[in-house]
Design an enzyme around this catalytic site. Structure first.
Site, PDB file in Angstrom:
ATOM      1  N   GLU A 134     -91.185  36.303 -62.149  1.00  0.00           N
ATOM      2  CA  GLU A 134     -90.870  35.112 -62.650  1.00  0.00           C
ATOM      3  C   GLU A 134     -89.330  35.022 -63.292  1.00  0.00           C
ATOM      4  O   GLU A 134     -88.902  35.835 -63.934  1.00  0.00           O
ATOM      5  CB  GLU A 134     -91.703  34.655 -63.804  1.00  0.00           C
ATOM      6  CG  GLU A 134     -91.587  33.149 -64.566  1.00  0.00           C
ATOM      7  CD  GLU A 134     -92.518  32.812 -65.677  1.00  0.00           C
ATOM      8  OE1 GLU A 134     -92.578  33.750 -66.558  1.00  0.00           O
ATOM      9  OE2 GLU A 134     -92.733  31.684 -65.935  1.00  0.00           O
ATOM     10  N   GLY A 149     -97.377  39.274 -74.078  1.00  0.00           N
ATOM     11  CA  GLY A 149     -98.920  39.096 -74.160  1.00  0.00           C
ATOM     12  C   GLY A 149     -99.662  40.299 -74.039  1.00  0.00           C
ATOM     13  O   GLY A 149    -100.705  40.429 -74.568  1.00  0.00           O
ATOM     14  N   GLU A 166    -100.793  32.174 -72.437  1.00  0.00           N
ATOM     15  CA  GLU A 166    -100.331  31.474 -71.395  1.00  0.00           C
ATOM     16  C   GLU A 166     -98.912  32.045 -71.124  1.00  0.00           C
ATOM     17  O   GLU A 166     -97.934  32.017 -71.649  1.00  0.00           O
ATOM     18  CB  GLU A 166    -100.220  29.878 -71.607  1.00  0.00           C
ATOM     19  CG  GLU A 166    -100.201  28.793 -70.738  1.00  0.00           C
ATOM     20  CD  GLU A 166     -98.798  28.789 -70.166  1.00  0.00           C
ATOM     21  OE1 GLU A 166     -98.448  29.519 -69.319  1.00  0.00           O
ATOM     22  OE2 GLU A 166     -98.390  27.640 -70.324  1.00  0.00           O
ATOM     23  N   GLY A 185     -95.721  32.594 -73.494  1.00  0.00           N
ATOM     24  CA  GLY A 185     -94.460  33.241 -73.448  1.00  0.00           C
ATOM     25  C   GLY A 185     -94.586  34.262 -72.232  1.00  0.00           C
ATOM     26  O   GLY A 185     -95.238  34.033 -71.257  1.00  0.00           O
ATOM     27  N   SER A 186     -93.818  35.315 -72.356  1.00  0.00           N
ATOM     28  CA  SER A 186     -93.885  36.314 -71.319  1.00  0.00           C
ATOM     29  C   SER A 186     -94.843  37.390 -71.262  1.00  0.00           C
ATOM     30  O   SER A 186     -95.705  37.570 -72.273  1.00  0.00           O
ATOM     31  CB  SER A 186     -92.582  37.328 -71.672  1.00  0.00           C
ATOM     32  OG  SER A 186     -92.544  38.082 -72.611  1.00  0.00           O
ATOM     33  N   LYS A 246     -95.262  30.955 -85.514  1.00  0.00           N
ATOM     34  CA  LYS A 246     -94.274  31.684 -85.299  1.00  0.00           C
ATOM     35  C   LYS A 246     -93.268  31.135 -84.089  1.00  0.00           C
ATOM     36  O   LYS A 246     -93.589  31.421 -83.006  1.00  0.00           O
ATOM     37  CB  LYS A 246     -94.641  33.126 -84.916  1.00  0.00           C
ATOM     38  CG  LYS A 246     -93.656  34.415 -85.510  1.00  0.00           C
ATOM     39  CD  LYS A 246     -92.203  34.159 -84.896  1.00  0.00           C
ATOM     40  CE  LYS A 246     -91.742  34.784 -83.599  1.00  0.00           C
ATOM     41  NZ  LYS A 246     -90.630  34.593 -83.207  1.00  0.00           N
TER      42      LYS A 246
HETATM   43  P1  NAD Z   1     -91.198  36.277 -75.410  1.00  0.00           P
HETATM   44  O1  NAD Z   1     -92.340  36.731 -74.654  1.00  0.00           O
HETATM   45  O2  NAD Z   1     -90.331  37.373 -75.802  1.00  0.00           O
HETATM   46  O3  NAD Z   1     -91.387  35.117 -76.614  1.00  0.00           O
HETATM   47  C1  NAD Z   1     -92.003  34.274 -76.730  1.00  0.00           C
HETATM   48  C2  NAD Z   1     -92.376  34.416 -78.186  1.00  0.00           C
HETATM   49  O4  NAD Z   1     -93.007  35.555 -78.372  1.00  0.00           O
HETATM   50  C3  NAD Z   1     -91.244  34.105 -79.050  1.00  0.00           C
HETATM   51  O5  NAD Z   1     -91.610  33.180 -80.234  1.00  0.00           O
HETATM   52  C4  NAD Z   1     -91.023  35.544 -79.495  1.00  0.00           C
HETATM   53  O6  NAD Z   1     -90.543  35.418 -80.938  1.00  0.00           O
HETATM   54  C5  NAD Z   1     -92.324  36.073 -79.623  1.00  0.00           C
HETATM   55  N1  NAD Z   1     -92.287  37.589 -79.560  1.00  0.00           N
HETATM   56  C6  NAD Z   1     -91.603  38.625 -78.755  1.00  0.00           C
HETATM   57  N2  NAD Z   1     -91.980  39.762 -78.864  1.00  0.00           N
HETATM   58  C7  NAD Z   1     -93.043  39.838 -79.811  1.00  0.00           C
HETATM   59  C8  NAD Z   1     -93.807  40.704 -80.188  1.00  0.00           C
HETATM   60  N3  NAD Z   1     -93.452  41.956 -79.879  1.00  0.00           N
HETATM   61  N4  NAD Z   1     -94.877  40.593 -81.100  1.00  0.00           N
HETATM   62  C9  NAD Z   1     -95.161  39.240 -81.020  1.00  0.00           C
HETATM   63  N5  NAD Z   1     -94.505  38.005 -80.953  1.00  0.00           N
HETATM   64  C10 NAD Z   1     -93.288  38.523 -80.128  1.00  0.00           C
HETATM   65  O7  NAD Z   1     -90.492  35.326 -74.142  1.00  0.00           O
HETATM   66  P2  NAD Z   1     -88.653  35.308 -74.020  1.00  0.00           P
HETATM   67  O8  NAD Z   1     -88.058  36.416 -74.305  1.00  0.00           O
HETATM   68  O9  NAD Z   1     -88.453  33.941 -74.997  1.00  0.00           O
HETATM   69  O10 NAD Z   1     -88.714  34.555 -72.610  1.00  0.00           O
HETATM   70  C11 NAD Z   1     -88.778  35.746 -71.818  1.00  0.00           C
HETATM   71  C12 NAD Z   1     -89.544  35.246 -70.701  1.00  0.00           C
HETATM   72  O11 NAD Z   1     -90.937  34.865 -70.945  1.00  0.00           O
HETATM   73  C13 NAD Z   1     -89.076  34.337 -69.880  1.00  0.00           C
HETATM   74  O12 NAD Z   1     -88.133  34.663 -68.898  1.00  0.00           O
HETATM   75  C14 NAD Z   1     -90.238  33.661 -69.114  1.00  0.00           C
HETATM   76  O13 NAD Z   1     -90.382  34.529 -68.119  1.00  0.00           O
HETATM   77  C15 NAD Z   1     -91.242  34.084 -70.210  1.00  0.00           C
HETATM   78  N6  NAD Z   1     -91.519  32.590 -70.819  1.00  0.00           N
HETATM   79  C16 NAD Z   1     -92.620  31.915 -70.511  1.00  0.00           C
HETATM   80  C17 NAD Z   1     -92.956  30.864 -71.075  1.00  0.00           C
HETATM   81  C18 NAD Z   1     -93.936  29.979 -70.630  1.00  0.00           C
HETATM   82  O14 NAD Z   1     -94.147  28.570 -70.823  1.00  0.00           O
HETATM   83  N7  NAD Z   1     -95.152  30.566 -70.110  1.00  0.00           N
HETATM   84  C19 NAD Z   1     -92.278  30.358 -72.092  1.00  0.00           C
HETATM   85  C20 NAD Z   1     -91.071  30.851 -72.505  1.00  0.00           C
HETATM   86  C21 NAD Z   1     -90.795  32.392 -71.627  1.00  0.00           C
END
Ligand code: NAD
Length: 494
Positions: A398, A246, A264, A241-242, A188
């Site tokens: 962050e 998580g 992560e 991701g965030s 995804k």
């Molecule tokens: P996010 O966690 O919203 O998105 C990451 C992934 O999770 C995307 O593929 C997104 O579609 C998916 N996702 C979002 N909501 C979900 C849900 N309810 N259920 C399942 N999957 C879901 O992160 P973002 O909005 O893209 O970025 C926000 C913050 O996340 C950034 O500001 C940063 O702090 C952090 N981030 C960290 C990393 C990293 O490498 N650790 C990478 C990207 C973002």
């Protein structure tokens, strides 16, 4: 890499993409699409399918069928290895196309993207291809009338939720070990960076990966990501991701089949500079690159600069100088050091962090605003604030953007206390010529990765994983394999 080739690829139209399920591009079950906006100019680049819950279920069912009939898991390790190497060959052969497509989608500067995305992806796939027939099971030390064996079995269907900052590199960190061990994977991608991952999966099929072993479903996290998290048929969920997402994934797991969840989640990594650093000029340049490469959109970014008070002013001046020498602009120009912010939303979030930092006593010493508005792209000047206290929002949360907070410290213990004063623990660094102090910092700073006299660049041979709210489990190295296998004991009476 030459500019003419990059510009030729930039001019190519990007096709619209459906989900990639069973080697076929399929539209969303309700026909929905999402615009893909380019951060380079804010314009619509193309459309991808806006997935539904039904689409995710179809992709998972296809991955399950592929796993159960053994079309991949049942192949001899040497055969799987051959396909993975062929895939890496194709990634290398198409590296520039993949990198330019990814940059148009996510805004990373091309000089970084070419290595960090297709370059590192091919390397990761090869690493696990090479490892897969060298991972033996174990024979236990049992009484002589018993044979105790420990087998490593694939888990089945892996769900991988990928962020937008380095979709190929992070995607490969999950795909490489998962596929090497015989699993099927449903990917995804992030809403704002799907394109290069779709192409990566197409190349996997071209290399001979059987249908259904890697499926890609595009769409919103809250819809298709949630459906993946709640599925009764996904065995392991891996995520970058965030922290907020998580937490949700852990809830989804608890509410469904208690699938294993590996997270992560980024960090607030301290870069600690002592007055006895071997080369303060180099430390300043690396500190600037350690936060500002990819516009700070790096999970291990050194976003807190802790500087020994006695060198604070001179060192900050050197970091500002190094920062102002970094060119921000067109991500597809080979001269650019810092590309675009991934989305308008992320850009305004970054600017809000700067406002809050000022309101809490921080002083901007360079940057602080959106720039290059005439391009309509999402660009921000790399920003440094001094006078940022350890408890300020900028020290605790962050940003995931080009914003660096500087905090002075007085002693080793003071540095350790400040370094460990967040909920995160992903990466960090200490700069010192004192061997004993260096080792003390490695032990005392609570992180998954600690650099000494450098920042970033740890390759695929070593694990990357966080402690605290930076997550659990590791990507990279042979340790990543553990996420994608079940240990099975055979206890045999002889
Ligand atoms: P996010 O966690 O919203 O998105 C990451 C992934 O999770 C995307 O593929 C997104 O579609 C998916 N996702 C979002 N909501 C979900 C849900 N309810 N259920 C399942 N999957 C879901 O992160 P973002 O909005 O893209 O970025 C926000 C913050 O996340 C950034 O500001 C940063 O702090 C952090 N981030 C960290 C990393 C990293 O490498 N650790 C990478 C990207 C973002």
């Amino acid at each position: 890499m030459d500019q003419i080739k990059v510009d030729a690829l930039r001019a190519q139209p990007v096709p619209t993409y459906g989900h990639l399920i069973d080697v076929q591009f399929l539209p969303a079950s309700d026909g929905g699409t999402m615009d893909v906006l380019s951060p380079l100019d804010g314009q619509v680049l193309t459309q991808v399918a806006k997935g539904t819950v039904a689409d995710m279920k179809t992709a998972i069912a296809s991955a399950r069928a592929a796993f159960e009939d053994g079309r991949w898991a049942g192949q001899a390790p040497a055969a799987r290895k051959k396909v993975l190497h062929k895939w890496a060959d194709l990634i290398e052969a198409n590296a520039l196309e993949l990198a330019v497509l990814g940059v148009r989608d996510n805004g990373t500067d091309i000089s970084m993207a070419i290595n960090a995305e297709p370059g590192s992806t091919a390397g990761t796939i090869r690493y696990y291809a090479e490892a897969l027939d060298k991972l033996y099971g174990e024979i236990a030390t049992t009484p002589s009338d018993i044979l105790g064996m420990i087998h490593k079995e694939p888990v089945g269907v892996v769900g991988a939720i990928i962020p937008w900052n380095f979709p190929l590199m992070i995607g490969a960190w999950k795909l490489g070990p998962a596929l090497a061990m015989g699993n099927s994977v449903v990917l995804k991608p992030a809403e704002t960076a799907s394109l290069s991952l779709i192409r990566l999966a197409e190349l996997a099929h071209a290399a001979g990966l059987p249908p259904g072993v890697v499926n890609v479903v595009t769409g919103e996290g809250a819809v298709v990501g949630e459906a993946m998290g709640l599925s009764m048929d996904v065995d392991v969920l891996v995520f970058t991701g965030s922290g907020g997402t998580g937490r949700r994934l852990m809830e989804y797991s608890a509410r469904s089949n208690m699938k294993r969840v590996y997270l992560e989640l980024g960090g607030k990594s301290p870069n600690i500079v002592f007055a006895d650093a071997p080369d303060l000029d180099m430390a300043a340049k690396v500190a600037a690159a350690g936060i500002f490469r990819n516009a700070g959109q790096v999970c291990v970014a050194g976003s807190r600069l802790l500087v020994e008070a006695s060198i604070h002013d001179d060192f900050v001046a050197a970091v500002v100088k190094a920062t102002e020498a970094m060119r921000v602009g067109d991500p597809l120009s080979l001269d650019t050091h810092i590309g675009a912010i991934n989305s308008e939303n992320q850009l305004s979030q970054n600017l809000k962090f700067v406002e809050t930092a000022q309101a809490e006593g921080g002083a901007i010493v360079t940057g602080g605003s959106r720039i290059l508005q005439e391009t309509r792209g999402y660009f921000m000047a790399p920003t440094i604030l001094t006078g940022v206290t350890p408890d300020a929002t900028l020290s605790q949360k962050e940003v995931f953007g080009p914003v660096l907070g500087v905090t002075p410290f007085e002693s080793d213990d003071d540095a350790i206390r400040i370094a460990n004063s967040t909920v995160y623990g992903l990466a960090g660094a200490a700069w010192t010529s004192n061997l004993s102090r260096a080792h003390k910092m490695v032990r005392a700073v609570r992180t998954g990765v600690m650099h000494i006299n450098t920042y970033g660049g740890a390759d695929g041979t070593v694990p990357l994983g966080g402690v605290g709210q930076s997550g659990n489990g590791t990507d990279k190295s042979l340790h990543a394999i553990e996420k994608y296998v079940n240990l099975k004991t055979a206890w045999i009476k002889l």
